[in-house]
Design a protein around this motif. Sequence first.
Motif, short mmCIF file in Angstrom:
data_model
loop_
_atom_site.label_atom_id
_atom_site.label_comp_id
_atom_site.label_asym_id
_atom_site.label_seq_id
_atom_site.Cartn_x
_atom_site.Cartn_y
_atom_site.Cartn_z
N ALA A 170 -20.43 4.22 13.43
CA ALA A 170 -19.13 4.30 14.06
C ALA A 170 -18.25 3.20 13.09
CB ALA A 170 -19.16 3.77 15.62
N VAL A 171 -18.50 2.02 13.03
CA VAL A 171 -17.57 0.87 12.47
C VAL A 171 -17.48 1.21 11.01
CG1 VAL A 171 -18.06 -0.63 14.26
CG2 VAL A 171 -19.76 -0.63 12.28
N PHE A 172 -18.59 1.70 10.34
CA PHE A 172 -18.32 1.80 8.96
C PHE A 172 -17.50 3.10 8.62
CE2 PHE A 172 -21.99 -0.80 8.31
CZ PHE A 172 -21.24 -2.12 7.55
N SER A 173 -17.53 4.29 9.62
CA SER A 173 -16.82 5.33 9.37
C SER A 173 -15.29 4.90 9.63
CB SER A 173 -17.34 6.35 10.30
OG SER A 173 -18.92 6.73 10.07
N ALA A 174 -15.09 4.26 10.50
CA ALA A 174 -13.64 3.76 11.00
C ALA A 174 -13.18 2.76 9.99
CB ALA A 174 -13.70 3.07 12.24
N LEU A 175 -13.82 2.05 9.39
CA LEU A 175 -13.55 1.28 8.13
C LEU A 175 -13.00 2.32 6.93
CD1 LEU A 175 -15.45 -1.70 6.63
CD2 LEU A 175 -14.50 -0.29 5.14
N ALA A 176 -13.89 3.18 6.52
CA ALA A 176 -13.50 4.25 5.55
C ALA A 176 -11.96 4.71 5.82
CB ALA A 176 -14.50 5.35 5.27
N ILE A 177 -11.91 5.42 6.94
CA ILE A 177 -10.83 5.98 7.31
C ILE A 177 -9.50 5.03 7.21
CG2 ILE A 177 -9.49 7.53 9.19
CD1 ILE A 177 -12.05 8.63 9.88
N GLY A 178 -9.88 3.97 7.85
CA GLY A 178 -8.75 2.68 7.82
C GLY A 178 -8.52 2.35 6.55
N HIS A 179 -9.25 2.25 5.38
CA HIS A 179 -9.24 2.19 4.05
C HIS A 179 -8.20 3.12 3.60
CE1 HIS A 179 -9.77 0.69 0.08
NE2 HIS A 179 -9.99 1.94 -0.32
N GLY A 180 -8.43 4.45 3.76
CA GLY A 180 -7.59 5.39 3.32
C GLY A 180 -6.25 5.39 3.97
N LEU A 181 -5.99 5.10 5.22
CA LEU A 181 -4.62 4.94 5.56
C LEU A 181 -3.90 3.60 5.01
CD1 LEU A 181 -5.72 5.47 9.45
CD2 LEU A 181 -4.00 6.69 8.19
N LEU A 182 -4.46 2.47 4.76
CA LEU A 182 -3.92 1.30 4.42
C LEU A 182 -3.29 1.58 3.00
CD1 LEU A 182 -2.73 -1.22 4.63
CD2 LEU A 182 -4.99 -2.26 4.57
N LEU A 183 -4.46 2.27 2.18
CA LEU A 183 -4.18 2.56 0.86
C LEU A 183 -2.92 3.41 0.55
CD1 LEU A 183 -5.07 2.81 -2.09
CD2 LEU A 183 -6.76 4.46 -1.75
N ALA A 184 -2.81 4.64 1.39
CA ALA A 184 -1.63 5.45 1.16
C ALA A 184 -0.50 4.60 1.62
CB ALA A 184 -1.87 6.71 2.38
N LEU A 185 -0.50 3.88 2.68
CA LEU A 185 0.69 3.16 3.15
C LEU A 185 1.36 2.34 2.08
CD1 LEU A 185 2.70 2.16 5.63
CD2 LEU A 185 1.00 0.37 5.90
N ALA A 186 0.08 1.37 1.45
CA ALA A 186 0.34 0.30 0.59
C ALA A 186 1.14 0.97 -0.65
CB ALA A 186 -0.78 -0.55 0.12
N THR A 187 0.29 1.92 -1.36
CA THR A 187 0.93 2.63 -2.57
C THR A 187 2.18 3.30 -2.18
OG1 THR A 187 -0.51 4.62 -2.14
CG2 THR A 187 -1.34 2.92 -3.68
N GLY A 188 2.53 3.80 -1.29
CA GLY A 188 3.70 4.56 -0.82
C GLY A 188 4.89 3.44 -0.84
N TRP A 189 4.49 2.17 -0.14
CA TRP A 189 5.48 1.20 -0.03
C TRP A 189 6.06 0.76 -1.38
CZ3 TRP A 189 6.28 -3.92 -1.12
CH2 TRP A 189 7.26 -4.52 -0.28
N LEU A 190 4.80 0.63 -2.22
CA LEU A 190 5.12 -0.08 -3.58
C LEU A 190 5.91 0.88 -4.46
CD1 LEU A 190 1.70 -1.81 -4.19
CD2 LEU A 190 3.78 -2.82 -3.90
N SER A 191 5.56 2.52 -4.19
CA SER A 191 6.31 3.26 -5.23
C SER A 191 7.71 3.22 -4.97
CB SER A 191 5.63 4.56 -4.83
OG SER A 191 6.09 5.22 -3.63
N ARG A 192 8.27 3.07 -3.87
CA ARG A 192 9.65 3.10 -3.20
C ARG A 192 10.25 1.83 -3.90
NH1 ARG A 192 11.59 6.79 0.45
NH2 ARG A 192 9.95 8.37 1.05
N ARG A 193 9.79 0.74 -4.31
CA ARG A 193 10.34 -0.63 -4.44
C ARG A 193 10.10 -1.07 -6.02
NH1 ARG A 193 9.05 0.01 0.63
NH2 ARG A 193 10.65 -0.47 2.30
N VAL A 194 8.63 -0.91 -6.46
CA VAL A 194 8.48 -1.29 -7.82
C VAL A 194 9.20 -0.68 -8.98
CG1 VAL A 194 6.69 -1.56 -9.53
CG2 VAL A 194 6.19 -2.06 -7.15
N PRO A 195 10.10 -1.29 -9.68
CA PRO A 195 10.93 -0.68 -10.72
C PRO A 195 10.17 -0.60 -12.12
CG PRO A 195 11.31 -3.09 -10.39
CD PRO A 195 10.20 -2.87 -9.64
N PHE A 196 10.52 0.11 -12.98
CA PHE A 196 10.15 0.27 -14.42
C PHE A 196 10.57 -1.13 -14.89
CE2 PHE A 196 10.35 4.94 -14.17
CZ PHE A 196 8.88 5.13 -14.27
N ILE A 197 9.80 -1.74 -15.64
CA ILE A 197 10.14 -2.94 -16.42
C ILE A 197 11.24 -2.88 -17.18
CG2 ILE A 197 9.43 -4.88 -17.77
CD1 ILE A 197 6.47 -4.59 -16.76
#
Length: 326
Positions: A170-197
């Motif tokens: 149960a806990v490791f399965s929740a960890l895997a899905i939580g990892h996917g959720l946070l990964l999608a959120l973090a990359t989405g947040w960064l994609s809207r703010r990080v500029p090209f150099i």
Amino acid sequence: MMIMIACGLLLAAGLAAVLFGGGERFQLPSSANDGGALLPNVARQVLWWANVLLVGGGVAGVCMAGADGRLVMRLLAATSPEDDNRFTENGSVIGEISVGGTGFLLVQGIAIGMLTALLYGMLRRWLPAGRAGGAVYGLLLLLALSTVLDPLRPDNRDFQIVGPGWLSVAVFSALAIGHGLLLALATGWLSRRVPFIGAVKDLRWYIPLALFLVLLGPAGIIVVAGIIAAIGVLWAAAAVRRRLQSGEADIPAAADQRLAMAAGQPGHPAETGMGAAPSPTASQSQPSGARDRQVMLAGRIVLLGLGIACLPGFIASMASILAAGG
């Protein structure tokens, strides 16, 4: 105690981001091609992708695979107090919490997060947007990798020591899905703010990537080498494509010139309409949109098929863990 509090705070920050972060969608920036040299333009694009994916993956890895992994291991040890001071499969002591061991788990979490982020970058196009895409990606990771990699590898003898098995699953399965959720959120947040150099001030967005690479140690050098190699390969491919496109553009131009001369209007085909390139119409652009939809559908069917194909093995593995852990 301080180590567990720090890990708890990292996990809480990750969960808060998932719950209240808004589920921002991944957004591609405008082209980095400023009309200058090809190599700098390619380098800016590669560095943007590396920064968004690797930093987003590193954040998810620290909060989930690293901090949450530490907390889950402590939870499982607490449910099996009779096994304190026994050695796990990798040589760790059950019930012992050390700064060095926790640091190793956090760095390992960064590495896992970055690797899964690169895979996410390749599959992102065929995943749903926002939180749904993160949950689906986490589920795919769980189904495809848990049967062969830790922590849910069924032949891991640790499940015969700590338990119960249902709690581990149960806990490791929740960890895997939580990892996917946070990964999608973090990359989405960064994609809207990080500029090209494009200026010195833009470099501040790339500091976290440098810090993560330093934390990885020798593995960070491999990542840097991979980024440099990607720049070289994509620059060469872009140079070849530009040359081919330039050659294709010369052919209709020469044909237009011959048509204009035959019509008695040398050098001015655009004025007479002779040989002028027809403007694209909606009917001409429609096949491209239809192909995009077909590619999207085909990709999602492949991902669905992959998940279904992995499901029987996942069920058998989890059943084995449940039996071993009691």
